[in-house]
Motif scaffolding. Structure first.
Motif, PDB file in Angstrom:
ATOM      1  N   LEU A   3      45.063  30.521  37.899  1.00 51.93           N
ATOM      2  CA  LEU A   3      46.069  31.576  37.783  1.00 51.93           C
ATOM      3  C   LEU A   3      45.526  32.784  37.037  1.00 51.93           C
ATOM      4  CD1 LEU A   3      49.000  32.514  38.142  1.00 51.93           C
ATOM      5  CD2 LEU A   3      49.546  31.373  35.976  1.00 51.93           C
ATOM      6  N   THR A   4      44.846  32.552  35.912  1.00 53.21           N
ATOM      7  CA  THR A   4      44.292  33.666  35.134  1.00 53.21           C
ATOM      8  C   THR A   4      43.202  34.398  35.915  1.00 53.21           C
ATOM      9  OG1 THR A   4      42.799  32.082  34.033  1.00 53.21           O
ATOM     10  CG2 THR A   4      44.840  32.639  32.896  1.00 53.21           C
ATOM     11  N   PHE A   5      42.394  33.628  36.668  1.00 54.97           N
ATOM     12  CA  PHE A   5      41.362  34.275  37.483  1.00 54.97           C
ATOM     13  C   PHE A   5      41.995  35.159  38.544  1.00 54.97           C
ATOM     14  CE2 PHE A   5      38.701  34.236  41.323  1.00 54.97           C
ATOM     15  CZ  PHE A   5      37.551  34.838  40.818  1.00 54.97           C
ATOM     16  N   THR A   6      43.034  34.649  39.201  1.00 58.68           N
ATOM     17  CA  THR A   6      43.739  35.432  40.221  1.00 58.68           C
ATOM     18  C   THR A   6      44.373  36.670  39.612  1.00 58.68           C
ATOM     19  OG1 THR A   6      44.212  33.396  41.423  1.00 58.68           O
ATOM     20  CG2 THR A   6      45.508  35.332  42.014  1.00 58.68           C
ATOM     21  N   TRP A   7      44.943  36.500  38.404  1.00 54.63           N
ATOM     22  CA  TRP A   7      45.588  37.616  37.721  1.00 54.63           C
ATOM     23  C   TRP A   7      44.575  38.702  37.368  1.00 54.63           C
ATOM     24  CZ3 TRP A   7      50.310  39.103  37.673  1.00 54.63           C
ATOM     25  CH2 TRP A   7      50.812  39.933  36.677  1.00 54.63           C
ATOM     26  N   ARG A   8      43.418  38.307  36.848  1.00 53.79           N
ATOM     27  CA  ARG A   8      42.377  39.286  36.509  1.00 53.79           C
ATOM     28  C   ARG A   8      41.850  39.959  37.774  1.00 53.79           C
ATOM     29  NH1 ARG A   8      40.672  35.061  33.222  1.00 53.79           N
ATOM     30  NH2 ARG A   8      38.963  34.622  34.679  1.00 53.79           N
ATOM     31  N   LEU A   9      41.678  39.168  38.846  1.00 54.98           N
ATOM     32  CA  LEU A   9      41.200  39.729  40.103  1.00 54.98           C
ATOM     33  C   LEU A   9      42.203  40.727  40.670  1.00 54.98           C
ATOM     34  CD1 LEU A   9      38.714  39.349  41.913  1.00 54.98           C
ATOM     35  CD2 LEU A   9      40.073  37.747  43.281  1.00 54.98           C
ATOM     36  N   PHE A  10      43.496  40.419  40.511  1.00 52.93           N
ATOM     37  CA  PHE A  10      44.545  41.328  40.981  1.00 52.93           C
ATOM     38  C   PHE A  10      44.458  42.672  40.258  1.00 52.93           C
ATOM     39  CE2 PHE A  10      48.760  43.016  39.861  1.00 52.93           C
ATOM     40  CZ  PHE A  10      49.214  43.402  41.111  1.00 52.93           C
ATOM     41  N   PHE A  11      44.275  42.626  38.923  1.00 50.91           N
ATOM     42  CA  PHE A  11      44.162  43.867  38.160  1.00 50.91           C
ATOM     43  C   PHE A  11      42.919  44.654  38.561  1.00 50.91           C
ATOM     44  CE2 PHE A  11      47.138  41.942  35.024  1.00 50.91           C
ATOM     45  CZ  PHE A  11      48.035  42.989  34.983  1.00 50.91           C
ATOM     46  N   LEU A  12      41.777  43.956  38.695  1.00 50.31           N
ATOM     47  CA  LEU A  12      40.546  44.650  39.077  1.00 50.31           C
ATOM     48  C   LEU A  12      40.695  45.311  40.451  1.00 50.31           C
ATOM     49  CD1 LEU A  12      37.741  42.185  37.887  1.00 50.31           C
ATOM     50  CD2 LEU A  12      38.288  44.429  36.951  1.00 50.31           C
ATOM     51  N   PHE A  13      41.309  44.583  41.379  1.00 53.28           N
ATOM     52  CA  PHE A  13      41.522  45.143  42.719  1.00 53.28           C
ATOM     53  C   PHE A  13      42.453  46.357  42.639  1.00 53.28           C
ATOM     54  CE2 PHE A  13      43.756  45.234  46.834  1.00 53.28           C
ATOM     55  CZ  PHE A  13      42.665  45.335  47.689  1.00 53.28           C
ATOM     56  N   GLY A  14      43.517  46.240  41.854  1.00 51.46           N
ATOM     57  CA  GLY A  14      44.446  47.363  41.696  1.00 51.46           C
ATOM     58  C   GLY A  14      43.784  48.567  41.058  1.00 51.46           C
ATOM     59  N   TYR A  15      42.963  48.315  40.008  1.00 52.69           N
ATOM     60  CA  TYR A  15      42.253  49.426  39.366  1.00 52.69           C
ATOM     61  C   TYR A  15      41.309  50.106  40.362  1.00 52.69           C
ATOM     62  CZ  TYR A  15      43.861  47.301  35.004  1.00 52.69           C
ATOM     63  OH  TYR A  15      44.629  46.780  33.990  1.00 52.69           O
ATOM     64  N   GLY A  16      40.611  49.280  41.158  1.00 54.51           N
ATOM     65  CA  GLY A  16      39.669  49.843  42.118  1.00 54.51           C
ATOM     66  C   GLY A  16      40.359  50.702  43.162  1.00 54.51           C
ATOM     67  N   ILE A  17      41.484  50.220  43.687  1.00 50.08           N
ATOM     68  CA  ILE A  17      42.230  50.986  44.687  1.00 50.08           C
ATOM     69  C   ILE A  17      42.734  52.305  44.092  1.00 50.08           C
ATOM     70  CG2 ILE A  17      44.316  51.019  46.091  1.00 50.08           C
ATOM     71  CD1 ILE A  17      42.109  49.330  47.270  1.00 50.08           C
ATOM     72  N   ALA A  18      43.277  52.224  42.854  1.00 52.09           N
ATOM     73  CA  ALA A  18      43.803  53.433  42.209  1.00 52.09           C
ATOM     74  C   ALA A  18      42.700  54.457  41.981  1.00 52.09           C
ATOM     75  CB  ALA A  18      44.472  53.060  40.889  1.00 52.09           C
ATOM     76  N   LEU A  19      41.529  53.990  41.536  1.00 52.45           N
ATOM     77  CA  LEU A  19      40.414  54.910  41.296  1.00 52.45           C
ATOM     78  C   LEU A  19      39.949  55.554  42.599  1.00 52.45           C
ATOM     79  CD1 LEU A  19      38.204  53.044  38.668  1.00 52.45           C
ATOM     80  CD2 LEU A  19      39.450  55.177  38.354  1.00 52.45           C
ATOM     81  N   LEU A  20      39.866  54.753  43.649  1.00 57.12           N
ATOM     82  CA  LEU A  20      39.403  55.297  44.934  1.00 57.12           C
ATOM     83  C   LEU A  20      40.368  56.343  45.469  1.00 57.12           C
ATOM     84  CD1 LEU A  20      37.364  55.189  47.251  1.00 57.12           C
ATOM     85  CD2 LEU A  20      38.722  53.337  48.265  1.00 57.12           C
TER      86      LEU A  20
END
Length: 354
Positions: free
Chosen positions: A85-102
């Motif tokens: 769950l924590t891995f998925t949660w961290r991956l979700f944030f990283l993916f969201g940050y990446g999309i927002a930056l792009l």
């Protein structure tokens, strides 16, 4: 009824669809050896336990005790589920940050033909990452490094905002304000927790107060120059006003903290603290001479000896005088009670030790 080792071994072998011969071949032993184990005539060599437990899908502890540890298995499943769950949660944030930056990168270039406000978004997301992702990778000195990483990201965000607006004069004040809060909260905890401060831990509270005193004065100095430079004040006020007040307040705090070093019981210490508070609040100000009419008025309102409990009006400041008198008498009563109890206990203890 408690299950024997042989019965448990046979049960787990059958549960894994293994014959005695198949199990023996995987362990490089004879089939008769496995038969003897299941009949409780003999036990496997201890060197075989790790491989045997792996084949049967149990832990070595379960194999030795001949029972399934359901609590341990439940905890293991829950721990595995939590890690996923924590891995998925961290991956979700990283993916969201990446999309927002792009998206912000493309929009900033497409609209303004340059990168300017994009860096504010970048530093904002970096600050968010120090709360959601960075703590996972910090193993040692977490109470020190996590706040420092967050402070560093916040400093970068404030710097980008200041550069974007073309005014960095307020930046030192903002950074020192945040640093003061972090120092006051986390520095005492770090002194109490980490071995690096073990030699000075006895005086950790004094060291913490000293560090806060330094940071606070740096903040006041930057505020002084900022207010003068931006026309809010017509002269410097730090040396004449702020520094004396801060020194007096911290001196009072250090005196109160020093009471704990006295070799007496806690009741006497508490009584001394209440006595010192009364002296600092109501006795010492009576001897302060000032030319400021505002300060003189405040001293007069805080004078507990001018109280009149038959009059409670705002016009002549009787409410303030009466309240201060009540506080004065309360502190005096508490000081006398604690000192009396402390002296009685000290006398009793001294009599017992004779």
């Amino acid at each position: 009824m408690e299950q024997t080792f042989g019965a448990f071994l046979a049960e787990r072998r059958k549960a894994n669809n293994l014959t005695q011969r198949a199990l023996a071949e995987q362990l490089f032993v004879s089939e008769s050896a496995v038969s003897k184990w299941e009949k409780d005539v003999a036990r496997p060599d201890i060197s075989l336990l790790p491989k045997l437990s792996t084949i049967l899908g149990v832990s070595e502890h379960e194999l030795i005790t001949a029972s399934i540890d359901t609590d341990a298995r439940t905890e293991k499943k829950q721990a595995k589920r939590w890690r996923a769950l924590t891995f998925t949660w961290r991956l979700f944030f990283l993916f969201g940050y990446g999309i927002a930056l792009l998206v912000c990168f493309i929009c900033n270039l497409a609209i303004d033909k340059r990168l300017d406000w994009f860096w504010i978004v970048f530093s904002s997301l970096l600050l968010a990452a120090t709360f959601t992702n960075t703590p996972r990778y910090i193993k040692k000195y977490r109470l020190a490094l996590i706040p420092l990483s967050q402070f560093g990201a916040l400093a970068l965000l404030l710097l980008t905002c200041a550069l974007y607006n073309g005014d960095v004069s307020w930046l030192p004040t903002a950074l020192l304000s945040v640093l003061l809060g972090l120092t006051a909260i986390f520095f005492p905890i770090c002194i109490a927790k980490y071995p690096i401060f073990e030699k000075v831990r006895k005086f950790g509270d004094f060291i913490s107060v000293g560090v806060v005193f330094v940071v606070l004065n740096l903040l006041l100095i930057t505020c002084d120059f900022y207010s003068l430079g931006n026309g809010y004040m017509d002269k410097h006020w730090y040396l004449q006003i702020a520094l004396p007040i801060v020194c007096v307040c911290f001196a009072i705090l250090l005196v109160l903290m020093s009471v704990r070093l006295l070799k007496t019981n806690r009741f006497i210490k508490t009584g001394i603290i209440f006595s010192l508070l009364e002296i600092f609040l109501y006795v010492i100000p009576r001897f302060i001479k000032t030319k400021s009419p505002i300060w003189a008025l405040e001293l007069e309102q805080c004078n507990p000896f001018n109280a009149d409990f038959s009059v409670w009006t705002v016009a002549n400041d009787m409410i303030e005088k009466n309240v201060h008198c009540i506080v004065f008498l309360s502190l005096l009563l508490l000081a006398l009670i604690f000192l009396a109890v402390g002296i009685i206990r000290a006398v009793k203890n001294h009599a017992k030790n004779k």
